[in-house]
Design an enzyme around this catalytic site. Structure first.
Site, short mmCIF file in Angstrom:
data_model
loop_
_atom_site.label_atom_id
_atom_site.label_comp_id
_atom_site.label_asym_id
_atom_site.label_seq_id
_atom_site.Cartn_x
_atom_site.Cartn_y
_atom_site.Cartn_z
N HIS A 1 -11.60 20.02 -10.65
CA HIS A 1 -10.77 20.06 -9.44
C HIS A 1 -9.33 19.75 -9.81
CE1 HIS A 1 -9.64 19.73 -5.26
NE2 HIS A 1 -9.16 18.52 -5.47
N LYS B 1 -1.09 17.76 -4.95
CA LYS B 1 -1.12 18.63 -6.14
C LYS B 1 -0.62 20.04 -5.82
CE LYS B 1 -5.55 18.02 -6.73
NZ LYS B 1 -5.77 17.08 -5.62
N ASP C 1 -7.06 24.55 -6.89
CA ASP C 1 -8.29 23.95 -6.34
C ASP C 1 -9.37 23.78 -7.40
OD1 ASP C 1 -9.84 22.77 -4.34
OD2 ASP C 1 -10.89 24.65 -3.99
N ARG D 1 5.83 2.51 -18.65
CA ARG D 1 7.27 2.58 -18.40
C ARG D 1 8.06 2.77 -19.69
NH1 ARG D 1 9.09 -1.86 -14.00
NH2 ARG D 1 10.99 -0.63 -14.31
#
Length: 321
Positions: free
Chosen positions: A143, A164, A182, A248
């Site tokens: 997916h 998305k 999808d 980070r």
């Protein structure tokens, strides 16, 4: 993960480039081919059947054909008795060479498809190997959205509703290309390469909440889509959660395993105000640099270490005296 097979009839009816024509053994067209490797019997025809790869497609090139057609009827009968004593899925003669009648008789009796092709042996093996590699590759469904950004195949993943498709739509509007929305079909073509594609039904289409189903090719043009793409990066979109740590520095190199292949993984927190499409674009360009051997995070870390070390020496000038 699934390991699909292919019927002999698929080779005969769906791949015109092979130029196959059935001569005998029609009832065996449902025989399954489960290996991408092929076999040229060669030495086995002389009676040496040790390690004979009978479960592969048997290819008779010029050499094999010249050998069996030069044998006496008695020798050929012995060759056929030994050769057809194994379970075979199909036999193919190249260069348009016709097999001897005894081969056709055995194939018809045993239900072994016997085919010929006008294509040369070398070219035929190249063509059929590519077909079998693609058809028999391990595959799975995932997916997400697969999109090409600056030449990098990026799989956008995340929970339903995280954004998305909307992110992908913005990227397409900026000139990047959609591969699948999808449900992404992923195939492993080698030990380190994954190819993503889309089903024929969903190809070139996207679902956007509030708009419904969109045909991306019709809206943005043929340059906005492609049928398949190598998957080189996974970007997982996550809802911003207070207190959750995200990378980070870029010094970490997390990966996600798909079909036994490790793919670089980036986790991107999503919250109102963050421009996710430009983050994806930057991630794609950074991935291209990493493929060229440049890692900005590591270079910065090295410079920082040198700077700190230099500062330490300057603060302690008597340390080296």
């Amino acid at each position: 993960m699934s390991m699909p097979g292919i019927n002999v009839s698929n080779l005969l009816n769906e791949h015109e480039e092979l130029g196959l024509r059935l001569l005998a053994g029609q009832k065996g067209l449902t025989n399954r081919i489960n290996m991408s490797e092929i076999n040229r019997p060669g030495l086995s025809l002389t009676g040496f059947y040790e390690s004979f790869a009978h479960d592969r497609i048997q290819i008779f090139g010029k050499g094999e054909w010249a050998y069996i057609t030069s044998r006496t009827p008695e020798d050929l009968e012995k060759i056929a008795a030994e050769f057809f004593g194994f379970h075979l899925n199909c036999i193919i003669f190249t260069h348009g060479n016709m097999p001897p009648p005894i081969f056709m008789e055995n194939c018809e009796k045993l239900g072994i498809p016997l085919m010929i092709s006008e294509v040369s042996t070398h070219k035929f093996i190249t063509l059929i190997s590519g077909i079998l590699d693609r058809s028999l590759a391990p595959r799975t469904m995932r997916h997400g959205v697969l999109i090409e950004v600056f030449g990098i195949g990026i799989l956008l993943s995340g929970k339903s509703g995280v954004g998305k498709s909307e992110t992908a739509l913005e990227l397409i509007e900026r000139g990047h290309r959609l591969v699948a929305d999808d449900m992404v079909e992923i195939r492993r073509l080698s030990e380190s390469y994954l190819i993503g594609t889309c089903s024929d039904l969903l190809r070139h289409h996207m679902e956007i909440r509030g708009l419904g189903i969109l045909n991306i090719k019709d809206i943005f043009g043929i340059g906005s889509v492609r049928d398949h793409k190598l998957i080189e990066l996974i970007i997982h979109l996550e809802e911003w959660t207070e207190g959750k740590d995200f990378d980070r520095t870029g010094l970490e190199n997390p990966t996600e395993e798909l079909l036994g292949v490790q793919i670089p993984l980036i986790r991107v927190p999503v919250r109102p105000g963050r421009n996710i499409p430009i983050i994806v674009e930057t991630a794609a360009m950074n991935q291209r640099l990493r493929k060229l051997g440049k890692n900005a995070a590591q270079e910065f870390n090295q410079k920082l270490s040198q700077y700190l070390q230099q500062g330490k020496v300057e603060r302690n000038p008597t340390q080296n005296q």
